[in-house]
Design a protein around this motif. Structure first.
Motif, PDB file in Angstrom:
ATOM      1  N   PHE A 162       0.806  -1.215   0.000  1.00  9.46           N
ATOM      2  CA  PHE A 162       0.000   0.000   0.000  1.00  9.46           C
ATOM      3  C   PHE A 162       0.840   1.267   0.000  1.00  9.46           C
ATOM      4  O   PHE A 162       0.619   2.166  -0.809  1.00  9.46           O
ATOM      5  N   ALA A 163       1.803   1.361   0.921  1.00 10.50           N
ATOM      6  CA  ALA A 163       2.578   2.600   1.018  1.00 10.50           C
ATOM      7  C   ALA A 163       4.084   2.366   1.041  1.00 10.50           C
ATOM      8  O   ALA A 163       4.832   3.313   1.268  1.00 10.50           O
ATOM      9  N   GLY A 164       4.542   1.125   0.815  1.00  9.77           N
ATOM     10  CA  GLY A 164       5.965   0.979   0.559  1.00  9.77           C
ATOM     11  C   GLY A 164       6.839   0.178   1.504  1.00  9.77           C
ATOM     12  O   GLY A 164       8.028   0.437   1.581  1.00  9.77           O
ATOM     13  N   SER A 165       6.309  -0.802   2.239  1.00 10.27           N
ATOM     14  CA  SER A 165       7.194  -1.642   3.050  1.00 10.27           C
ATOM     15  C   SER A 165       8.255  -2.301   2.189  1.00 10.27           C
ATOM     16  O   SER A 165       9.414  -2.441   2.593  1.00 10.27           O
ATOM     17  N   ALA A 166       7.867  -2.718   0.973  1.00  9.19           N
ATOM     18  CA  ALA A 166       8.828  -3.332   0.050  1.00  9.19           C
ATOM     19  C   ALA A 166       9.470  -2.286  -0.847  1.00  9.19           C
ATOM     20  O   ALA A 166      10.700  -2.174  -0.913  1.00  9.19           O
ATOM     21  N   ALA A 167       8.631  -1.510  -1.545  1.00  6.76           N
ATOM     22  CA  ALA A 167       9.126  -0.605  -2.582  1.00  6.76           C
ATOM     23  C   ALA A 167      10.029   0.490  -2.037  1.00  6.76           C
ATOM     24  O   ALA A 167      10.933   0.959  -2.724  1.00  6.76           O
ATOM     25  N   ILE A 168       9.816   0.889  -0.797  1.00  5.52           N
ATOM     26  CA  ILE A 168      10.620   1.952  -0.206  1.00  5.52           C
ATOM     27  C   ILE A 168      11.557   1.395   0.870  1.00  5.52           C
ATOM     28  O   ILE A 168      12.776   1.520   0.788  1.00  5.52           O
ATOM     29  N   HIS A 169      10.993   0.745   1.873  1.00 10.36           N
ATOM     30  CA  HIS A 169      11.792   0.386   3.041  1.00 10.36           C
ATOM     31  C   HIS A 169      12.673  -0.836   2.833  1.00 10.36           C
ATOM     32  O   HIS A 169      13.862  -0.814   3.189  1.00 10.36           O
ATOM     33  N   ALA A 170      12.123  -1.902   2.283  1.00 11.76           N
ATOM     34  CA  ALA A 170      12.984  -3.060   2.019  1.00 11.76           C
ATOM     35  C   ALA A 170      14.044  -2.721   0.982  1.00 11.76           C
ATOM     36  O   ALA A 170      15.208  -3.107   1.115  1.00 11.76           O
ATOM     37  N   GLY A 352      -8.502 -17.283   4.335  1.00 13.64           N
ATOM     38  CA  GLY A 352      -9.074 -18.135   3.300  1.00 13.64           C
ATOM     39  C   GLY A 352      -8.651 -17.819   1.889  1.00 13.64           C
ATOM     40  O   GLY A 352      -9.237 -18.339   0.931  1.00 13.64           O
ATOM     41  N   GLY A 353      -7.659 -17.000   1.734  1.00 16.27           N
ATOM     42  CA  GLY A 353      -7.236 -16.602   0.393  1.00 16.27           C
ATOM     43  C   GLY A 353      -6.278 -17.558  -0.277  1.00 16.27           C
ATOM     44  O   GLY A 353      -5.891 -17.337  -1.433  1.00 16.27           O
ATOM     45  N   GLY A 354      -5.837 -18.582   0.440  1.00 14.91           N
ATOM     46  CA  GLY A 354      -4.895 -19.525  -0.147  1.00 14.91           C
ATOM     47  C   GLY A 354      -3.478 -18.975  -0.149  1.00 14.91           C
ATOM     48  O   GLY A 354      -3.161 -17.957   0.492  1.00 14.91           O
ATOM     49  N   TRP A 355      -2.617 -19.647  -0.919  1.00 14.26           N
ATOM     50  CA  TRP A 355      -1.196 -19.338  -0.913  1.00 14.26           C
ATOM     51  C   TRP A 355      -0.776 -18.319  -1.972  1.00 14.26           C
ATOM     52  O   TRP A 355       0.373 -17.888  -1.989  1.00 14.26           O
ATOM     53  N   HIS A 356      -1.708 -17.937  -2.837  1.00 15.61           N
ATOM     54  CA  HIS A 356      -1.300 -17.100  -3.971  1.00 15.61           C
ATOM     55  C   HIS A 356      -0.672 -15.780  -3.523  1.00 15.61           C
ATOM     56  O   HIS A 356       0.446 -15.441  -3.936  1.00 15.61           O
ATOM     57  N   LEU A 357      -1.376 -15.032  -2.692  1.00 19.10           N
ATOM     58  CA  LEU A 357      -0.884 -13.717  -2.301  1.00 19.10           C
ATOM     59  C   LEU A 357       0.431 -13.828  -1.532  1.00 19.10           C
ATOM     60  O   LEU A 357       1.362 -13.054  -1.779  1.00 19.10           O
ATOM     61  N   LEU A 358       0.516 -14.783  -0.618  1.00 21.76           N
ATOM     62  CA  LEU A 358       1.755 -14.942   0.145  1.00 21.76           C
ATOM     63  C   LEU A 358       2.916 -15.269  -0.787  1.00 21.76           C
ATOM     64  O   LEU A 358       4.031 -14.745  -0.616  1.00 21.76           O
ATOM     65  N   GLY A 359       2.661 -16.124  -1.777  1.00 21.45           N
ATOM     66  CA  GLY A 359       3.709 -16.464  -2.730  1.00 21.45           C
ATOM     67  C   GLY A 359       4.172 -15.265  -3.535  1.00 21.45           C
ATOM     68  O   GLY A 359       5.377 -15.070  -3.759  1.00 21.45           O
ATOM     69  N   VAL A 360       3.219 -14.448  -3.966  1.00 18.59           N
ATOM     70  CA  VAL A 360       3.570 -13.252  -4.743  1.00 18.59           C
ATOM     71  C   VAL A 360       4.327 -12.257  -3.875  1.00 18.59           C
ATOM     72  O   VAL A 360       5.311 -11.640  -4.320  1.00 18.59           O
ATOM     73  N   GLN A 361       3.880 -12.090  -2.631  1.00 17.08           N
ATOM     74  CA  GLN A 361       4.571 -11.175  -1.727  1.00 17.08           C
ATOM     75  C   GLN A 361       6.010 -11.640  -1.486  1.00 17.08           C
ATOM     76  O   GLN A 361       6.943 -10.831  -1.454  1.00 17.08           O
ATOM     77  N   ALA A 362       6.183 -12.948  -1.312  1.00 25.06           N
ATOM     78  CA  ALA A 362       7.528 -13.487  -1.099  1.00 25.06           C
ATOM     79  C   ALA A 362       8.404 -13.276  -2.337  1.00 25.06           C
ATOM     80  O   ALA A 362       9.582 -12.917  -2.226  1.00 25.06           O
ATOM     81  N   LEU A 363       7.818 -13.484  -3.509  1.00 27.10           N
ATOM     82  CA  LEU A 363       8.565 -13.265  -4.753  1.00 27.10           C
ATOM     83  C   LEU A 363       8.987 -11.806  -4.868  1.00 27.10           C
ATOM     84  O   LEU A 363      10.152 -11.497  -5.176  1.00 27.10           O
ATOM     85  N   GLY A 364       8.058 -10.896  -4.618  1.00 26.84           N
ATOM     86  CA  GLY A 364       8.374  -9.471  -4.698  1.00 26.84           C
ATOM     87  C   GLY A 364       9.445  -9.066  -3.703  1.00 26.84           C
ATOM     88  O   GLY A 364      10.290  -8.212  -3.996  1.00 26.84           O
ATOM     89  N   LEU A 365       9.421  -9.702  -2.514  1.00 27.18           N
ATOM     90  CA  LEU A 365      10.426  -9.400  -1.505  1.00 27.18           C
ATOM     91  C   LEU A 365      11.808  -9.878  -1.936  1.00 27.18           C
ATOM     92  O   LEU A 365      12.801  -9.160  -1.775  1.00 27.18           O
ATOM     93  N   VAL A 366      11.881 -11.085  -2.481  1.00 25.66           N
ATOM     94  CA  VAL A 366      13.171 -11.599  -2.970  1.00 25.66           C
ATOM     95  C   VAL A 366      13.709 -10.697  -4.076  1.00 25.66           C
ATOM     96  O   VAL A 366      14.906 -10.365  -4.111  1.00 25.66           O
ATOM     97  N   VAL A 367      12.818 -10.296  -4.972  1.00 25.78           N
ATOM     98  CA  VAL A 367      13.228  -9.440  -6.085  1.00 25.78           C
ATOM     99  C   VAL A 367      13.771  -8.109  -5.574  1.00 25.78           C
ATOM    100  O   VAL A 367      14.831  -7.639  -6.018  1.00 25.78           O
ATOM    101  N   VAL A 368      13.083  -7.495  -4.624  1.00 26.39           N
ATOM    102  CA  VAL A 368      13.532  -6.184  -4.141  1.00 26.39           C
ATOM    103  C   VAL A 368      14.833  -6.305  -3.367  1.00 26.39           C
ATOM    104  O   VAL A 368      15.695  -5.420  -3.435  1.00 26.39           O
TER     105      VAL A 368
END
Length: 425
Positions: A162-170, A352-368
């Protein structure tokens, strides 16, 4: 005046005010870092903050905004909006492009300010200027396009920040880690016998005031990211922001009392900031209780990360990686676990959202992490091939204030300086 004009006007005022709050955070960075470093390097810290604002704003205007928010090319980079010209109709904003640029510019200045603390007391001023140009004009805008442009490849996968934990801070945190490793520790920080020498902060009250200013500005950081003054979620965003920061601070007070038998002031200061960093990605998507959990975990993790770095002889004078890199990582992953249904395109695993979002968040974190670390390391190698990135031993011993900038931070009325000698340094 139509209703649409009124709505746009109100949103414009909101975004400009919150952008100003974020820019005020640079004063917080300046005071926080000046208080954490030794007196002989306080001016050096302030000068780097001036570089962050001035060069950061200019580079983001010239090229950074275009790379980040311009018309997409293959999901990898934007390519319109250089110097705010060209086709930007794809942004579909209720505010002017100028207003949107101002808010985004405040973010890019915050990114480079994270790195400035990690390289304190030993980086050469000219090297820092070159790195600031690369970070604000290239490194941050490209990753920002991947996640915050609707056509960016991570955004298409469904990553949420939303406001940058990954894009700014990580990003800033992992870049800070690379910079600290490249430069090496300050002279005398670690003894040859393996002993760790503590460098006492020069002014903890000053650092505390800096933290309070950052704390205040963070409400603009998070709530302003709605880009709308009439968004009904503003109140919830502000509440989760406060609860997470309070939990991070309280957790550090209790944890350091148990661990060191006394509440550690620098850790407590950074604990509040860690909670703020941790909630930044999910402030609009998680419940109040989860915000408290994220803040507390971020605060404790920050303490452990600081100890881990110190044990490996990594010198980060203000704890930039522990606060921003570690807490930003926690906040990014927390969205994948705790995003509430209906708040975003995907729900978190525990809702109940499954693993999709967590997987994408983890991928984005590794990338950053890889992007921020690798590009910073390469940038410092290139700069060092041109001119030394680190100051000389004599300059470091006398302090960067006098050694590089020719003026001490604190002086008495009876002190006189030989201006010609200072200019020759």
């Amino acid at each position: 005046m139509t209703l649409a004009d009124l709505s746009s006007g109100i949103d414009t005022v909101w975004v400009v005010l919150t952008a100003a709050m974020i820019l005020l955070m640079e004063g917080g960075f300046a005071l926080l870092e000046a208080g954490f470093v030794r007196q002989k390097n306080a001016v050096s810290i302030i000068m780097k903050v001036f570089v962050d604002i001035s060069f950061g704003a200019l580079l983001f205007y010239l090229v950074g905004f275009a790379f980040m928010h311009g018309k997409d090319v293959g999901g990898l980079i934007g390519w319109s909006g250089f110097t705010m010209g060209g086709d930007l109709t794809h942004l579909s904003l209720n505010i002017s492009t100028d207003t949107f640029w101002l808010f985004q510019c405040a973010f890019v200045i915050a990114v480079i300010s994270i790195v400035s603390g990690a390289v304190a007391e030993r980086i050469h001023f000219r090297a820092y200027i070159v790195y600031t140009i690369l970070m604000t004009g290239l490194i941050y805008p490209i990753y920002g396009h991947w996640i915050w442009s609707s056509s960016g490849w991570l955004a298409k996968l469904g990553m949420i920040d939303f406001a940058g934990s990954a894009a700014i801070h990580a990003l800033g945190g992992f870049a800070a880690l690379a910079a600290a490793l490249f430069l090496g520790p300050r002279l005398g920080r670690f003894g040859e016998d393996g002993k760790t020498n503590i460098v006492p902060p020069s002014n903890l009250p000053l650092a505390s005031v800096g933290a309070f200013i950052l704390w205040f500005g963070w409400f603009g950081f998070n709530a302003g990211s709605t880009l709308s003054a009439t968004n009904p979620n503003i109140g919830h965003i502000a509440v989760t922001t406060l609860l997470a920061s309070a939990a991070g601070c309280a957790a550090c007070i209790l944890f350091t009392m148990l661990r060191y038998r006394k509440a550690d002031p620098p850790m407590v200061i950074n604990g509040a900031l860690a909670g703020l960093v941790g909630i930044t990605a999910g402030c609009a998507y998680v419940s109040d209780a989860v915000a408290i959990l994220i803040g507390a975990v971020s605060g404790i993790a920050m303490v452990l990360a600081s100890e881990w770095l110190e044990g490996r002889r990594v010198d980060d004078p203000v704890g930039a990686f522990a606060v921003h890199g570690v807490s930003g990582s926690i906040g990014t992953l927390a969205v994948g676990l705790f995003a509430m249904p209906g708040t975003a395109a995907y729900s978190g695993l525990f809702y109940g959202g499954g693993w999709h979002l967590l997987g994408v968040q983890a991928l984005g974190l590794v990338v950053v992490a890889v992007w921020g670390f690798a590009l910073t390391w390469i940038a410092f190698r290139l700069i060092n091939a041109w001119r030394p990135v680190r100051v000389s031993k004599d300059e470091e011993l006398v302090g960067l204030d006098v050694g590089i900038h020719g003026v001490p931070a604190y002086s008495q009325e009876h002190d006189f300086l030989d201006i010609e000698q200072l200019r020759k340094r």
